[in-house]
Motif scaffolding. Sequence first.
Motif, short mmCIF file in Angstrom:
data_model
loop_
_atom_site.label_atom_id
_atom_site.label_comp_id
_atom_site.label_asym_id
_atom_site.label_seq_id
_atom_site.Cartn_x
_atom_site.Cartn_y
_atom_site.Cartn_z
N TRP A 92 -14.80 -36.66 0.23
CA TRP A 92 -14.79 -35.85 -0.99
C TRP A 92 -16.11 -35.94 -1.77
O TRP A 92 -16.22 -35.40 -2.87
N GLY A 93 -17.09 -36.63 -1.19
CA GLY A 93 -18.31 -36.95 -1.94
C GLY A 93 -19.04 -35.74 -2.50
O GLY A 93 -19.54 -35.79 -3.64
N ASN A 94 -19.16 -34.66 -1.73
CA ASN A 94 -19.93 -33.50 -2.17
C ASN A 94 -19.07 -32.34 -2.68
O ASN A 94 -19.61 -31.28 -2.97
N VAL A 95 -17.77 -32.56 -2.79
CA VAL A 95 -16.89 -31.47 -3.22
C VAL A 95 -17.30 -30.90 -4.58
O VAL A 95 -17.38 -29.67 -4.74
N PRO A 96 -17.60 -31.72 -5.60
CA PRO A 96 -18.01 -31.13 -6.88
C PRO A 96 -19.28 -30.30 -6.79
O PRO A 96 -19.41 -29.26 -7.47
N VAL A 97 -20.22 -30.71 -5.94
CA VAL A 97 -21.46 -29.96 -5.78
C VAL A 97 -21.19 -28.61 -5.14
O VAL A 97 -21.72 -27.57 -5.57
N TYR A 98 -20.36 -28.62 -4.11
CA TYR A 98 -19.98 -27.36 -3.45
C TYR A 98 -19.34 -26.40 -4.44
O TYR A 98 -19.73 -25.23 -4.55
N ILE A 99 -18.36 -26.88 -5.19
CA ILE A 99 -17.61 -25.99 -6.08
C ILE A 99 -18.48 -25.51 -7.23
O ILE A 99 -18.39 -24.34 -7.66
N ALA A 100 -19.36 -26.36 -7.75
CA ALA A 100 -20.27 -25.93 -8.82
C ALA A 100 -21.18 -24.80 -8.33
O ALA A 100 -21.38 -23.80 -9.04
N GLY A 101 -21.73 -24.94 -7.14
CA GLY A 101 -22.57 -23.88 -6.59
C GLY A 101 -21.80 -22.59 -6.35
O GLY A 101 -22.29 -21.49 -6.62
N GLN A 102 -20.58 -22.73 -5.87
CA GLN A 102 -19.74 -21.55 -5.61
C GLN A 102 -19.42 -20.80 -6.89
O GLN A 102 -19.48 -19.57 -6.95
N MET A 103 -19.07 -21.53 -7.94
CA MET A 103 -18.75 -20.88 -9.22
C MET A 103 -19.98 -20.19 -9.81
O MET A 103 -19.89 -19.05 -10.29
N LEU A 104 -21.11 -20.87 -9.80
CA LEU A 104 -22.32 -20.25 -10.33
C LEU A 104 -22.69 -19.03 -9.51
O LEU A 104 -23.01 -17.97 -10.07
N GLY A 105 -22.65 -19.14 -8.20
CA GLY A 105 -22.99 -18.00 -7.35
C GLY A 105 -22.07 -16.82 -7.56
O GLY A 105 -22.51 -15.67 -7.59
N ALA A 106 -20.76 -17.09 -7.73
CA ALA A 106 -19.81 -16.00 -7.95
C ALA A 106 -20.12 -15.26 -9.24
O ALA A 106 -20.03 -14.02 -9.30
N MET A 107 -20.50 -15.99 -10.27
CA MET A 107 -20.83 -15.35 -11.55
C MET A 107 -22.13 -14.54 -11.44
O MET A 107 -22.22 -13.42 -11.95
N ILE A 108 -23.11 -15.08 -10.73
CA ILE A 108 -24.36 -14.34 -10.53
C ILE A 108 -24.10 -13.07 -9.74
O ILE A 108 -24.59 -11.98 -10.09
N GLY A 109 -23.33 -13.17 -8.66
CA GLY A 109 -23.03 -12.00 -7.85
C GLY A 109 -22.32 -10.92 -8.64
O GLY A 109 -22.63 -9.73 -8.51
N ALA A 110 -21.35 -11.31 -9.49
CA ALA A 110 -20.63 -10.33 -10.30
C ALA A 110 -21.56 -9.65 -11.29
O ALA A 110 -21.46 -8.43 -11.52
N ALA A 111 -22.45 -10.41 -11.89
CA ALA A 111 -23.42 -9.82 -12.82
C ALA A 111 -24.34 -8.84 -12.11
O ALA A 111 -24.70 -7.79 -12.66
#
Length: 252
Positions: free
Chosen positions: A81-100
């Motif tokens: 589970w070590g990198n799970v927060p990093v993965y999810i943070a990038g996914q959320m930021l990317g999703a918001m950028i893509g929608a914009a």
Amino acid sequence: MSSSDIFLGETIGTAVLILLGGGVCAAVTLKGSKARNAGWLAITFGWGFAVMTAVYMTASLSGAHLNPAVTVGIAIKDGDWGNVPVYIAGQMLGAMIGAALVWVAYYGQFQAHLTDAEAAAKTPIEGPGPVLGIFSTGPEIRNTWQNLATEIIGTVVLVLAVLTQGLNDSGKGLGVIGALITAFVVVSIGLSLGGPTGYAINPARDLGPRIVHALLPLPNKGGSDWSYAWIPVAGPLIGGALAAGIYNIAFA
């Protein structure tokens, strides 16, 4: 694979995923679009090609999870589970950028569509807005247990398909052939299981763009349907966990 590579890869990949996936929804929905009314088939294949493009682009950088449900499934499968927060943070930021970026690309169409909707309604729009479906999902029939179950079932199919293909040399994501297969799995899920809820099957894909919809200065855009928003987050996360459990029992 460093944390910075993971964050950058997931941000770029998820942004591309939402730009192309949300873009096909905008193309089919908005007035003034050459693809308006192209239909569900265009949407399902558009999302499938969006997955393929984003995974090909960033698999070598982060493994191209692009979906918290996939990240959780792989974490449960591997017990890491070590990198799970990093993965999810990038996914959320990317999703918001893509929608914009979808909003930028279709700015004129959004303005024309919502101006006409306001004129036709004569009064401010209440409830889910007329363009919310470009950003996030919503049910055709509101039935909490069914909507949740549909998202769980669809995500189990997706994540189990990812896990059973085998991961790339880094052990963190799909290989090249896996990206193509997964794209067609997403098309299949959309065609077969997308009718009830719009098949979010990805918490970041739904929540990030929903936040952007709430923040954008769209005229008379209506609400962002926050009462439903937990279902396309909880359902895929449960589905990803179940898929990993099935994998560990049946395939490991």
